[in-house]
Design a protein around this motif. Structure first.
Motif, PDB file in Angstrom:
ATOM      1  N   GLY A 258       0.837  -1.200   0.000  1.00 57.04           N
ATOM      2  CA  GLY A 258       0.000   0.000   0.000  1.00 57.04           C
ATOM      3  C   GLY A 258       0.864   1.238   0.000  1.00 57.04           C
ATOM      4  N   ILE A 263      -3.337   4.090  -5.394  1.00 43.58           N
ATOM      5  CA  ILE A 263      -4.685   4.392  -4.932  1.00 43.58           C
ATOM      6  C   ILE A 263      -5.388   5.336  -5.904  1.00 43.58           C
ATOM      7  CG2 ILE A 263      -4.234   4.047  -2.483  1.00 43.58           C
ATOM      8  CD1 ILE A 263      -4.161   7.548  -3.999  1.00 43.58           C
ATOM      9  N   SER A 264      -6.731   5.352  -5.844  1.00 42.59           N
ATOM     10  CA  SER A 264      -7.387   6.448  -6.541  1.00 42.59           C
ATOM     11  C   SER A 264      -8.069   7.379  -5.545  1.00 42.59           C
ATOM     12  CB  SER A 264      -8.339   5.930  -7.619  1.00 42.59           C
ATOM     13  OG  SER A 264      -9.466   5.362  -7.064  1.00 42.59           O
ATOM     14  N   VAL A 265      -8.647   6.837  -4.448  1.00 41.04           N
ATOM     15  CA  VAL A 265      -9.221   7.681  -3.399  1.00 41.04           C
ATOM     16  C   VAL A 265      -8.854   7.108  -2.040  1.00 41.04           C
ATOM     17  CG1 VAL A 265     -11.335   8.685  -2.441  1.00 41.04           C
ATOM     18  CG2 VAL A 265     -11.261   8.077  -4.873  1.00 41.04           C
ATOM     19  N   VAL A 266      -8.393   7.957  -1.146  1.00 43.57           N
ATOM     20  CA  VAL A 266      -8.092   7.500   0.216  1.00 43.57           C
ATOM     21  C   VAL A 266      -8.864   8.352   1.212  1.00 43.57           C
ATOM     22  CG1 VAL A 266      -6.313   7.219   1.990  1.00 43.57           C
ATOM     23  CG2 VAL A 266      -5.753   6.775  -0.401  1.00 43.57           C
ATOM     24  N   THR A 267      -9.627   7.695   2.103  1.00 42.32           N
ATOM     25  CA  THR A 267     -10.130   8.361   3.312  1.00 42.32           C
ATOM     26  C   THR A 267      -9.701   7.475   4.461  1.00 42.32           C
ATOM     27  OG1 THR A 267     -12.219   7.161   3.444  1.00 42.32           O
ATOM     28  CG2 THR A 267     -12.193   9.141   2.044  1.00 42.32           C
ATOM     29  N   LYS A 270     -11.779   4.137   4.150  1.00 36.96           N
ATOM     30  CA  LYS A 270     -11.495   3.138   3.105  1.00 36.96           C
ATOM     31  C   LYS A 270     -10.690   3.732   1.962  1.00 36.96           C
ATOM     32  CE  LYS A 270     -15.190   1.752  -0.097  1.00 36.96           C
ATOM     33  NZ  LYS A 270     -15.193   2.417  -1.289  1.00 36.96           N
ATOM     34  N   THR A 271     -10.065   2.827   1.207  1.00 39.08           N
ATOM     35  CA  THR A 271      -9.249   3.251   0.089  1.00 39.08           C
ATOM     36  C   THR A 271      -9.740   2.567  -1.178  1.00 39.08           C
ATOM     37  OG1 THR A 271      -7.290   3.704   1.382  1.00 39.08           O
ATOM     38  CG2 THR A 271      -6.917   3.050  -0.879  1.00 39.08           C
ATOM     39  N   TYR A 273      -8.548   1.395  -4.774  1.00 40.80           N
ATOM     40  CA  TYR A 273      -7.276   1.183  -5.454  1.00 40.80           C
ATOM     41  C   TYR A 273      -7.294   1.743  -6.864  1.00 40.80           C
ATOM     42  CZ  TYR A 273      -6.657  -2.108  -1.621  1.00 40.80           C
ATOM     43  OH  TYR A 273      -6.579  -2.671  -0.388  1.00 40.80           O
ATOM     44  N   ASN A 274      -6.135   2.118  -7.300  1.00 40.23           N
ATOM     45  CA  ASN A 274      -5.938   2.577  -8.677  1.00 40.23           C
ATOM     46  C   ASN A 274      -6.117   1.399  -9.636  1.00 40.23           C
ATOM     47  OD1 ASN A 274      -5.201   4.142 -10.864  1.00 40.23           O
ATOM     48  ND2 ASN A 274      -3.335   4.931  -9.907  1.00 40.23           N
ATOM     49  N   LYS A 279      -2.071  -0.204  -9.551  1.00 40.16           N
ATOM     50  CA  LYS A 279      -2.454  -0.844  -8.287  1.00 40.16           C
ATOM     51  C   LYS A 279      -1.280  -1.609  -7.656  1.00 40.16           C
ATOM     52  CE  LYS A 279      -5.126  -4.774  -8.129  1.00 40.16           C
ATOM     53  NZ  LYS A 279      -6.355  -5.574  -8.357  1.00 40.16           N
TER      54      LYS A 279
END
Ligand SMILES: *Cc1c(COP(=O)(O)O)cnc(C)c1O
Length: 413
Positions: A258, A263-267, A270-271, A273-274, A279
């Motif tokens: 990781g 990634i495409s979105v991370v909070t 949750k994440t 993945y690209n 990825k």
């Protein structure tokens, strides 16, 4: 004159040698004879220049950068991916993941399978594998409760095909097989093995670390699910390699590490993945190495893999004929289909002494277990000495090797 004979006649080894600055030196007062190519090959100035050029002109982090240098670096990095795609004849450049080398690529796949392999499943490998294609599968088995099956080899160092087939069952969930053995030089009938495994719906990873500099690879024709190799045995820098995977396999697989870029979105909840291949490319990659790999493939293509293989095979055949004249020499690995590797032992002289004493004569050969201890066990030797040939080696260097061995035998009486 047919095409291949014509090409062989046109093969200009002296000109090729001029591209490899490191070859032009003396070791212990003798001209260097570099015969340790199966451990790592030397780099042509075209590859060295590509790296220097990158650092002198374009160095920046890739992806998401809007400035000019970042755009240039990204373009060069992604161009290298296309070069690898074409070299392997992959269907899409998205099926190429850059890794640190063959070892990391195998670990990436073994790790990605941890959720699909279950207790009681079997993973099939062969007795000639490199440790890098054994240990990750042992680790996966330990994690999942699966078991590792090992197809045996015969006294020539060839895979025993009937025994191999008999080990495939509905329990077999994955197979990992070397295309060419680093300790023995054996070239496996890889297409046939893949077809047999596919009849039982078994996905296959091919370890191409040793094959890639010597054999033209077409992953679509092979139809393997995965193919891995390292750049440094293909005249590229260390620390870069590639994983080819069929798109549907890569999409199903969990990421390996990781971090940034994968990634495409991370909070914090949750994440997401690209996309593949990003990825699997967490963190800032080896950008310079990737560019060097692209340059190495361009260089190899400019000479031709088949032309290189023909030259190396001529050297191997010449060496094997000469070796037969030395009574105390025993070649380990005498497969009918083999690449430019000659592993050998000398009666009464430990392989490590062979390595050291050859170095005194300016000749670099490897002595050891070649990261294939089970192969050494099978042949009942602690280690072997290994001479391995590359595109720039010459018949005179084979003569030097043989003279060196004869000197050694004389010295040890
Ligand atoms: C060298 C080699 C590997 C491992 O490659 P690394 O570059 O060390 O990751 C794996 N398999 C074979 C057959 C090799 O020759």
């Amino acid at each position: 004159m047919n095409q291949s004979v014509e090409n062989l006649a046109a093969y200009d080894v002296d000109k090729i040698r001029q591209d490899f600055p490191v070859l032009d030196q003396q070791v212990r007062g003798k001209p260097l004879v570099y015969l340790d190519n199966a451990a790592t090959s030397q780099k042509p100035k075209q590859v060295i220049d590509s790296i220097v050029n990158y650092y002198e002109n374009d160095n920046a982090n890739i992806h998401r950068g809007v400035h000019t240098l970042s755009e240039r670096a990204t373009l060069s990095y992604e161009n290298a991916r296309k070069t690898v795609q074409q070299f392997l004849n992959a269907a899409s450049e998205k099926e190429i993941v850059f890794t640190r080398g063959a070892t990391e690529a195998i670990n990436l796949v073994a790790n990605g399978l941890a959720e699909t392999i279950k207790q009681g499943d079997e993973i099939l490998i062969t007795a000639m594998e490199h440790h890098s294609n054994i240990v990750p599968w042992q680790m996966l088995c330990k994690k999942t409760g699966a078991s590792l099956k090992v197809a045996p080899i015969n006294e020539h160092g060839e895979l025993m095909l009937e025994e191999f087939e008999a080990l495939i069952s509905n329990k077999t969930k994955f197979a990992a097989i070397s295309h060419m053995s680093n300790a023995l030089g054996t070239i496996n009938p890889i297409k046939q093995l893949i077809d047999q495994l596919h009849q039982h719906d078994v996905p296959v990873l091919v370890d191409g670390a040793q094959a890639i500099p010597h054999i033209s690879v077409d992953v679509q024709a092979l139809d393997c699910e995965f193919y891995v190799f390292s750049g440094h045995k293909l005249y590229a820098p260390t620390g870069i390699g590639a994983l080819y995977g069929k798109m549907e396999q890569l999409e199903q697989m969990a990421p390996y590490q990781g971090g940034g870029d994968m990634i495409s979105v991370v909070t914090f909840d949750k994440t997401v993945y690209n996309k593949v291949p990003y990825k699997f490319e967490a963190g800032t990659p080896n950008i310079a190495g990737t560019i060097g790999l692209g340059a190495a493939i361009d260089y190899v293509n400019s000479i031709g893999v088949d032309e290189i293989a023909a030259h190396e095979n001529a050297l191997l055949n010449y060496a094997v004929v000469q070796a037969k004249r030395i009574d105390k020499l025993r070649v380990i690995g005498t497969a009918k289909e083999k690449g430019a590797i000659m592993s050998f032992v000398l009666d009464g002289i430990h392989p490590h002494d062979i390595g050291t004493m050859m170095d005194h004569q300016g000749i670099a050969v490897r002595a050891g277990h070649h990261c294939a201890m089970p192969v050494m066990d099978f042949f009942g030797v602690p280690a072997t000495a290994r001479a391995s040939f590359a595109m720039y080696n010459t018949h005179q260097e084979v003569d030097a090797l043989m003279a060196g061995i004869e000197n050694l035998i004389e010295m040890f009486g």
